[in-house]
Design an enzyme around this catalytic site. Structure first.
Site, PDB file in Angstrom:
ATOM      1  N   HIS A   1       0.862  -1.190   0.000  1.00  0.00           N
ATOM      2  CA  HIS A   1       0.000   0.000   0.000  1.00  0.00           C
ATOM      3  C   HIS A   1       0.897   1.239   0.000  1.00  0.00           C
ATOM      4  CE1 HIS A   1      -2.811   3.087   1.264  1.00  0.00           C
ATOM      5  NE2 HIS A   1      -3.787   2.272   0.903  1.00  0.00           N
TER       6      HIS A   1
ATOM      7  N   GLU B   1      -4.292   2.142  -7.252  1.00  0.00           N
ATOM      8  CA  GLU B   1      -4.686   3.239  -6.362  1.00  0.00           C
ATOM      9  C   GLU B   1      -3.819   4.469  -6.650  1.00  0.00           C
ATOM     10  OE1 GLU B   1      -6.637   1.836  -2.536  1.00  0.00           O
ATOM     11  OE2 GLU B   1      -4.502   1.595  -2.196  1.00  0.00           O
TER      12      GLU B   1
HETATM   13  P1  PGA Z   1      -9.712   6.046   0.527  1.00  0.00           P
HETATM   14  O1  PGA Z   1      -8.447   5.081   0.707  1.00  0.00           O
HETATM   15  O2  PGA Z   1     -10.872   5.197   0.091  1.00  0.00           O
HETATM   16  O3  PGA Z   1      -9.922   6.660   1.890  1.00  0.00           O
HETATM   17  O4  PGA Z   1      -9.364   7.059  -0.497  1.00  0.00           O
HETATM   18  C1  PGA Z   1      -8.182   4.069  -0.218  1.00  0.00           C
HETATM   19  C2  PGA Z   1      -6.977   3.281   0.211  1.00  0.00           C
HETATM   20  O5  PGA Z   1      -6.004   3.860   0.690  1.00  0.00           O
HETATM   21  O6  PGA Z   1      -6.965   2.046   0.068  1.00  0.00           O
END
Ligand code: PGA
Length: 252
Positions: free
Chosen positions: A97, A167
């Site tokens: 992540h 992401e």
């Molecule tokens: P968010 O985070 O939905 O708060 O934007 C997504 C993530 O970091 O997996």
């Protein structure tokens, strides 16, 4: 047939024991009402609250770790191993992540080890990738993500347990989201890179989208060709936002 979409909640470092118990009971009760649930719902609470989710035997959702150690058991103070997650009832783990990459300086060799430990423990591994705002402004998004994949997946023998979460960093926790076309382009880029890395694999890799996903926009992301689900941060911590998000998927 459409594959069953993944809805994965990542609490990050939020919540409490009481909240986790309340959440686990509430989510279980909500999903038990549904006769034909065609969503794969996963929750990644902090390690210390996993036990609050462990008890129910007929759990209608999956449990996941937010991270795992790059090591097998040993003298690694503060670390939690993939096999320990498995022992706690987890069936998947997030790796790489952007918050781990940023705050813990996780580099490619570290991610390779974490992926290997997750797979060895029999977990599905969700590898997170994504570009920064600057990289997107400079048009470097496909190159960046492709490179992240090549680096992290180097040495992975069998990609069967792999999922990729795209992401974009500029979308995490910001209420800003890429256009469906931009997400589709990145899903395509991920799939192409995957095919290059694993030319002998017949199947495709499931690609999830993550970044400011809410009940209001989740349908838009699930409809994108090449997207097999979503990774949800902020909106996954509270039942008040997570249950409407699940309902909005229209598969309950
Ligand atoms: P968010 O985070 O939905 O708060 O934007 C997504 C993530 O970091 O997996």
């Amino acid at each position: 047939m459409e594959p069953t979409p993944w809805i994965i909640g990542n609490w990050k470092m939020k919540g409490s024991w009481a909240h986790a118990q309340h959440f686990a009971e509430g989510l279980q009760a909500f999903l038990s009402q549904s006769q034909s649930l065609s969503l794969k719902i996963g929750v990644c609470p902090p390690f210390s609250f996993l036990a609050a989710f462990k008890s129910s035997i007929d759990r209608k959702f999956l449990l996941g770790g937010q991270d795992c150690a790059p090591f097998t058991q040993g003298a690694y103070t503060g670390d939690v191993g993939a096999e320990m997650l498995q022992d706690m009832g987890c069936t998947f783990v997030l790796v790489g992540h952007s918050e781990r990459r940023q705050h813990h300086k996780e580099d490619a060799p570290c991610l390779q080890e974490k992926l290997a430990r997750g797979v060895e423990a029999g977990l599905k591994v969700v590898l997170c990738v994504g570009e920064t705002q600057k990289q997107r402004e400079e048009g470097q998004q496909t190159q960046t993500v492709s490179q992240q994949l090549q680096e992290a997946l180097q040495g992975l023998k069998n990609p069967d347990s792999l999922l990729i979460a795209y992401e974009p960093l500029w979308s995490i926790g910001t209420h800003q989201t890429p256009s469906p076309e931009a997400v589709q382009q990145m899903a395509h880029c991920i799939q192409q890179t995957f095919q290059k890395l694993f030319p002998h694999t017949a199947q495709t890799v499931p690609v999830l989208y993550g970044g400011s996903v809410t009940a209001e926009n989740v349908q838009t992301f699930l409809k994108i060709s090449g997207i097999s689900g979503v990774l949800v941060g902020g909106a996954s911590v509270d039942l008040k936002t997570f249950l409407p998000l699940i309902e909005a998927c229209g598969f309950v």
